[in-house]
Design a protein around this motif. Structure first.
Motif, mmCIF file in Angstrom:
data_model
loop_
_atom_site.group_PDB
_atom_site.id
_atom_site.type_symbol
_atom_site.label_atom_id
_atom_site.label_comp_id
_atom_site.label_asym_id
_atom_site.label_seq_id
_atom_site.Cartn_x
_atom_site.Cartn_y
_atom_site.Cartn_z
ATOM 1 N N HIS A 170 1.112 -0.875 -0.070
ATOM 2 C CA HIS A 170 -0.239 -0.560 -0.108
ATOM 3 C C HIS A 170 0.637 0.742 0.458
ATOM 4 O O HIS A 170 1.864 1.654 1.112
ATOM 5 C CB HIS A 170 -0.861 0.125 1.166
ATOM 6 N N ARG A 171 0.578 1.873 -0.844
ATOM 7 C CA ARG A 171 0.926 3.477 -1.139
ATOM 8 C C ARG A 171 0.348 4.317 -0.347
ATOM 9 O O ARG A 171 -0.576 5.010 -0.555
ATOM 10 C CB ARG A 171 1.902 3.742 -2.378
ATOM 11 N N ARG A 172 0.675 5.420 0.096
ATOM 12 C CA ARG A 172 0.555 6.663 0.666
ATOM 13 C C ARG A 172 1.286 7.542 0.746
ATOM 14 O O ARG A 172 2.926 7.800 0.497
ATOM 15 C CB ARG A 172 -0.171 6.199 2.231
ATOM 16 N N ASP A 173 0.996 9.225 0.994
ATOM 17 C CA ASP A 173 1.619 10.108 0.904
ATOM 18 C C ASP A 173 2.593 10.469 1.681
ATOM 19 O O ASP A 173 2.442 9.764 2.636
ATOM 20 C CB ASP A 173 1.015 11.519 0.499
ATOM 21 N N ALA A 174 3.749 10.689 1.785
ATOM 22 C CA ALA A 174 5.380 10.640 2.612
ATOM 23 C C ALA A 174 5.217 11.947 3.538
ATOM 24 O O ALA A 174 5.803 11.276 4.650
ATOM 25 C CB ALA A 174 6.033 10.651 1.435
ATOM 26 N N VAL A 196 6.473 10.928 12.519
ATOM 27 C CA VAL A 196 6.936 9.806 13.190
ATOM 28 C C VAL A 196 8.248 11.263 13.564
ATOM 29 O O VAL A 196 8.617 11.203 14.777
ATOM 30 C CB VAL A 196 7.933 9.727 11.813
ATOM 31 N N ALA A 197 8.267 12.440 13.328
ATOM 32 C CA ALA A 197 9.022 13.361 13.892
ATOM 33 C C ALA A 197 7.609 14.341 15.136
ATOM 34 O O ALA A 197 8.728 15.073 16.119
ATOM 35 C CB ALA A 197 9.019 14.920 13.139
ATOM 36 N N ALA A 198 6.616 13.760 15.442
ATOM 37 C CA ALA A 198 5.471 13.991 16.141
ATOM 38 C C ALA A 198 5.999 13.560 16.877
ATOM 39 O O ALA A 198 5.981 13.528 18.426
ATOM 40 C CB ALA A 198 4.525 14.306 15.600
ATOM 41 N N ASP A 199 5.457 11.751 16.745
ATOM 42 C CA ASP A 199 5.841 10.410 17.840
ATOM 43 C C ASP A 199 6.654 10.339 18.640
ATOM 44 O O ASP A 199 7.391 9.225 19.548
ATOM 45 C CB ASP A 199 5.273 9.447 17.314
ATOM 46 N N GLY A 200 7.823 10.223 17.580
ATOM 47 C CA GLY A 200 9.166 9.713 18.311
ATOM 48 C C GLY A 200 8.808 8.771 18.659
ATOM 49 O O GLY A 200 9.789 8.090 19.053
ATOM 50 N N ASP A 201 8.061 7.572 17.658
ATOM 51 C CA ASP A 201 8.289 6.234 18.523
ATOM 52 C C ASP A 201 7.737 5.649 17.022
ATOM 53 O O ASP A 201 6.968 5.141 16.742
ATOM 54 C CB ASP A 201 6.477 5.935 19.332
ATOM 55 N N PRO A 202 9.037 5.584 15.832
ATOM 56 C CA PRO A 202 9.414 5.225 14.703
ATOM 57 C C PRO A 202 9.046 3.645 14.508
ATOM 58 O O PRO A 202 9.448 3.743 16.201
ATOM 59 C CB PRO A 202 10.506 5.696 14.253
ATOM 60 N N PRO A 203 8.888 2.375 13.983
ATOM 61 C CA PRO A 203 8.428 3.161 12.309
ATOM 62 C C PRO A 203 7.343 3.468 11.784
ATOM 63 O O PRO A 203 6.656 2.790 12.649
ATOM 64 C CB PRO A 203 8.873 1.810 11.709
ATOM 65 N N PRO A 204 6.990 4.052 12.020
ATOM 66 C CA PRO A 204 5.347 4.278 10.870
ATOM 67 C C PRO A 204 4.895 2.088 10.659
ATOM 68 O O PRO A 204 5.528 2.222 9.696
ATOM 69 C CB PRO A 204 5.197 5.199 9.760
ATOM 70 N N ARG A 205 3.721 2.635 10.624
ATOM 71 C CA ARG A 205 3.256 1.078 10.026
ATOM 72 C C ARG A 205 2.111 1.171 9.507
ATOM 73 O O ARG A 205 0.565 2.250 9.504
ATOM 74 C CB ARG A 205 2.891 -0.352 11.164
ATOM 75 N N CYS A 206 1.822 0.541 8.348
ATOM 76 C CA CYS A 206 -0.001 0.164 7.767
ATOM 77 C C CYS A 206 -0.671 -0.490 8.176
ATOM 78 O O CYS A 206 -0.376 -0.713 9.782
ATOM 79 C CB CYS A 206 0.421 -0.473 6.436
ATOM 80 N N ASP A 207 -2.189 -0.499 8.216
ATOM 81 C CA ASP A 207 -3.143 -0.755 8.829
ATOM 82 C C ASP A 207 -3.009 -2.547 8.908
ATOM 83 O O ASP A 207 -3.292 -2.952 10.017
ATOM 84 C CB ASP A 207 -4.212 -0.611 7.927
#
Length: 260
Positions: free
Chosen positions: A145-149, A156-167
């Motif tokens: 799945h692709r989405r706007d970066a 990622v910058a706000a949460d400080g808790d990477p990595p971002p995950r897909c549904d």
């Protein structure tokens, strides 16, 4: 070592006329662009003196790093993005605009680019083949799945808790070719076909040192295409080029367009 860079006034007008005539009479025109086309828009180059890889370790962005430490990969990727773009909102420059005009006037069939910034799209070029992908999207490593970066980087910058995950639970990754990965087959196959079919091939703002993209001008020249190289520094393809301009791409390309 002497600096052999030239301004547009140092280039023989007859040489520019010859390039314009080759483009005018070509049935298939193709351009390959590299970092030198984007630096005039304020985007730093990755290689060379004070390039991005002088300040960041390429190994941090290897495919193995993403697999072994996705959180660390994303933290470093955010830092890399800030180093490249910072507070700058880059816009297309005169070179991007000239290539878009060549396409809209029927003189250019496609732009093949090693750049991931999307500025050719912004300039209005319709057929852009992004050999290394684009920084403007992310893709799920599991489901595709692709989405706007932009929203993902903001998260990622706000949460400080990477990595971002897909549904689906998979990890998102930048939709670019990472170190240790092959070039996408569809894009490279199309780029090679265009290079073989080209009557004129413009290699613009690229050191032509990174394979396999650097092989495209070679394929074109071996197929009797008129190879034109526009780059400040020497390239491995200069000897097989019909015309070599060691000058600013934002000056040379518009000057060629004016002659058409």
């Amino acid at each position: 070592m002497a600096d052999d860079r030239h301004g547009i006034d140092d280039i023989d007008g007859e040489t520019l006329d010859a390039v314009a005539e080759a483009i005018r009479t070509a049935e298939t025109g193709v351009a390959l662009t590299g970092a030198g086309v984007s630096t005039a828009s304020g985007i730093p180059s990755f290689r060379g003196d004070d390039g991005i890889w002088e300040r960041h370790d390429p190994a941090d962005f290897h495919r193995r790093r993403l697999d072994a430490d996705p959180a660390g990969f994303w933290a470093d990727r955010l830092s890399l993005r800030e180093a490249i773009y910072g507070d700058v909102d880059p816009e297309p420059n005169a070179a991007h605009a000239a290539l878009a005009r060549l396409e809209s006037s029927g003189h250019l069939d496609a732009v093949l680019t090693q750049n991931i910034d999307g500025l050719h799209d912004d300039a209005g070029t319709d057929r852009v083949i992004e050999l290394h992908g684009t920084h403007r999207r992310v893709v799920c490593d599991d489901c595709g799945h692709r989405r706007d970066a932009e929203a993902v980087f903001e998260q990622v910058a706000a949460d400080g808790d990477p990595p971002p995950r897909c549904d689906c639970g998979g990890v998102y990754r930048p939709d670019v070719v990472l170190f240790g990965e092959p070039m996408p087959d569809v894009a490279m196959n199309e780029a090679q076909r265009l290079a073989r079919d080209s009557d004129v091939f413009l290699a613009v703002g690229s050191s032509l040192s990174v394979q396999p993209a650097s092989l495209l001008p070679k394929i074109a020249a071996e197929g009797d295409s008129t190879l034109v190289v526009v780059n400040y520094e020497e390239t491995p393809r200069d000897a097989s080029a019909a015309h070599v301009h060691r000058a600013d791409v934002t000056q040379v390309l518009p000057a060629i367009v004016e002659r058409l």
